[in-house]
Write an enzyme that holds these catalytic residues in place. Structure first.
Site, mmCIF file in Angstrom:
data_model
loop_
_atom_site.group_PDB
_atom_site.id
_atom_site.type_symbol
_atom_site.label_atom_id
_atom_site.label_comp_id
_atom_site.label_asym_id
_atom_site.label_seq_id
_atom_site.Cartn_x
_atom_site.Cartn_y
_atom_site.Cartn_z
ATOM 1 N N GLU A 92 0.837 -1.200 0.000
ATOM 2 C CA GLU A 92 0.000 0.000 0.000
ATOM 3 C C GLU A 92 0.870 1.246 0.000
ATOM 4 O OE1 GLU A 92 -4.055 -1.575 2.154
ATOM 5 O OE2 GLU A 92 -2.540 -0.739 3.462
ATOM 6 N N CYS A 105 3.585 8.545 1.191
ATOM 7 C CA CYS A 105 4.142 7.641 2.191
ATOM 8 C C CYS A 105 4.365 6.304 1.485
ATOM 9 C CB CYS A 105 3.126 7.537 3.326
ATOM 10 S SG CYS A 105 3.615 6.446 4.644
ATOM 11 N N CYS A 112 6.632 -6.727 7.025
ATOM 12 C CA CYS A 112 7.761 -6.216 7.815
ATOM 13 C C CYS A 112 8.175 -7.283 8.819
ATOM 14 C CB CYS A 112 7.347 -4.949 8.558
ATOM 15 S SG CYS A 112 8.717 -4.193 9.485
ATOM 16 N N CYS A 116 6.718 -4.861 15.585
ATOM 17 C CA CYS A 116 6.408 -3.880 16.631
ATOM 18 C C CYS A 116 4.969 -4.138 17.097
ATOM 19 C CB CYS A 116 6.569 -2.453 16.099
ATOM 20 S SG CYS A 116 8.280 -2.109 15.619
ATOM 21 N N CYS A 119 1.851 -2.148 15.672
ATOM 22 C CA CYS A 119 1.809 -1.836 14.241
ATOM 23 C C CYS A 119 1.120 -2.947 13.461
ATOM 24 C CB CYS A 119 3.231 -1.638 13.726
ATOM 25 S SG CYS A 119 3.307 -1.282 11.959
ATOM 26 N N CYS A 335 -0.842 6.073 10.204
ATOM 27 C CA CYS A 335 0.382 5.363 10.605
ATOM 28 C C CYS A 335 0.043 4.030 11.230
ATOM 29 C CB CYS A 335 1.136 6.138 11.681
ATOM 30 S SG CYS A 335 1.737 7.708 11.181
HETATM 31 N N1 SAH Z 1 9.771 0.744 9.995
HETATM 32 C C1 SAH Z 1 9.928 2.171 9.943
HETATM 33 C C2 SAH Z 1 8.976 2.777 8.963
HETATM 34 C C3 SAH Z 1 7.507 2.757 9.404
HETATM 35 S S1 SAH Z 1 7.120 4.381 9.741
HETATM 36 C C4 SAH Z 1 9.786 2.743 11.335
HETATM 37 O O1 SAH Z 1 9.348 2.016 12.213
HETATM 38 O O2 SAH Z 1 10.175 3.883 11.565
HETATM 39 C C5 SAH Z 1 5.637 4.318 10.512
HETATM 40 C C6 SAH Z 1 5.616 5.036 11.830
HETATM 41 O O3 SAH Z 1 4.336 4.814 12.394
HETATM 42 C C7 SAH Z 1 6.634 4.465 12.814
HETATM 43 O O4 SAH Z 1 7.071 5.459 13.699
HETATM 44 C C8 SAH Z 1 5.774 3.467 13.533
HETATM 45 O O5 SAH Z 1 6.319 3.090 14.765
HETATM 46 C C9 SAH Z 1 4.489 4.227 13.669
HETATM 47 N N2 SAH Z 1 3.339 3.374 13.934
HETATM 48 C C10 SAH Z 1 3.209 2.060 13.701
HETATM 49 N N3 SAH Z 1 1.999 1.628 14.100
HETATM 50 C C11 SAH Z 1 1.339 2.694 14.582
HETATM 51 C C12 SAH Z 1 0.039 2.884 15.106
HETATM 52 N N4 SAH Z 1 -0.826 1.883 15.198
HETATM 53 N N5 SAH Z 1 -0.297 4.128 15.499
HETATM 54 C C13 SAH Z 1 0.558 5.168 15.380
HETATM 55 N N6 SAH Z 1 1.796 5.043 14.882
HETATM 56 C C14 SAH Z 1 2.189 3.823 14.484
#
Ligand code: SAH
Length: 348
Positions: A92, A105, A112, A116, A119, A335
């Site tokens: 996406e 984005c 991935c 995390c 996420c 995000c």
């Molecule tokens: N893997 C990279 C790129 C992803 S960026 C990274 O982690 O930085 C996406 C951003 O959104 C990251 O800061 C991630 O931690 C955050 N993110 C992931 N899941 C989220 C959620 N459910 N709510 C808000 N932010 C989230």
């Protein structure tokens, strides 16, 4: 898989390829000008190339990396596209409009591997790295979808995947984004977000003066271990010391720290007060993002009152801090919500 993909090559690499095949190297700039500058993929329309060259390119190369599966538009103007690679993998990409800026984005991996805990992409698991052409084609496809209404002005590597686990492809894609004959973006319009794969930070930042975003999300190793499992390998102090030691991090190129606020996990006044000492000595801006909830995580965002208190506590310590508004939550485009859920029909 059929033929190699033209878009997998930066102009620098295409020049070498062409030269080794006995073609004039400057043809690389011409082809890139059509593909990325003008958004033209039909070789027959590339009128300043000879017929013979066009035929040769058509025989040797594939042009398109991605096809559009579905497009969703949010009430706030955010556009999400589900895209398909030549081998059927699905990713996406999300366009976020803001005044005269249109930020794309982009995803860097299919799924991935980092898992995390908050996420949605992490819950998908990992399929494979994207190639450079599959990364830049996300811009080409979104520009088609926008049909000239808007043009992408900024790119953030904040979609699916961890860009620093796919560094060679990400670097090659950035070369195309910033080359004047390709997309021609200023490096500071490109941001790479990472959890902090430490050995890859220096080579990333050495390429060009792009922006670095670091997913911090916690003020202690115990909490970060749970939220961002890669923290077990690269500890918080090590991450921050590395950032302190890089010449490419300086007041003109601050680090954009991301801190997703999660109820009862990392939203206490103690957390707020620990941030400034933790980030001491690193030119930085801190972005607070209340967690976007989704079905794959039991974590939830704090109440507005807790978010406001956290913001005020952090601001009082002198850090530069902003609260980020979520965009496109109604189409699961915010995000951490990119998880390829089927398009839900909305009543007209
Ligand atoms: N893997 C990279 C790129 C992803 S960026 C990274 O982690 O930085 C996406 C951003 O959104 C990251 O800061 C991630 O931690 C955050 N993110 C992931 N899941 C989220 C959620 N459910 N709510 C808000 N932010 C989230």
């Amino acid at each position: 898989m059929a033929r190699p993909l033209l878009k997998d090559h930066s102009i620098e690499s295409l020049r070498e390829r062409f030269a080794s095949e006995g073609l004039p190297a400057y043809r690389a700039e011409q082809v890139a000008g059509w593909l990325y500058g003008r958004g033209v993929e039909d070789l027959d329309a590339m009128t300043d190339l000879s017929l013979e060259l066009r035929q040769r390119l058509a025989a040797d190369w594939d042009i398109r990396a991605l096809e559009v599966d579905a497009v969703q538009r949010s009430r706030d103007g955010t556009v999400k596209a589900a895209l398909r690679t030549r081998d059927g993998a699905r990713i996406e990409t999300v366009m976020i409009p803001e005044n005269d800026r249109s930020t794309l984005c982009v995803s860097s991996q299919v799924g991935c591997p980092l898992e995390c805990s908050f996420c949605a992409t992490g819950a998908l698991g990992f399929t494979r790295n994207l190639t450079p052409g599959e990364i830049v084609d996300q811009l080409c496809r979104m520009n088609d979808i926008l049909k000239g209404e808007r043009r992408i002005t900024n790119v953030v590597f904040m979609g699916m995947g961890e860009p620093l686990l796919n560094l060679p492809a990400v670097l090659e894609a950035i070369r195309l984004l910033i080359h004047p004959k390709a997309f021609g973006m200023a490096p500071r319009r490109v941001t790479v977000s990472t959890v902090g794969v430490l050995p890859q930070l220096e080579p990333l930042l050495a390429l060009a003066p792009i922006n670095l975003a670091v997913s911090l999300h916690a003020t202690t190793d115990a909490v970060r271990d749970e939220l961002v499992p890669l923290n077990r390998r690269f500890r918080l102090a090590e991450l921050l010391d590395t950032l302190r030691s890089l010449d490419t991090v300086n007041p003109r190129r601050p680090v954009f720290f991301e801190y997703t606020l999660i109820a009862g996990v990392n939203d206490s006044p103690e957390d707020a007060r620990r941030l400034a000492p933790l980030l001491h000595g690193i030119p930085s801006k801190l972005n607070l993002i209340p967690m976007n909830p989704h079905p794959d995580s039991s974590h939830r965002p704090p109440s507005d009152a807790v978010v406001d208190r956290f913001l005020r506590e952090v601001a009082a310590t002198g850090l530069r801090v902003t609260l980020r508004r979520s965009r496109g939550p109604d189409i699961q485009a915010a995000c951490g919500q990119l998880a390829l859920r089927p398009v839900r029909e909305t009543a007209a």
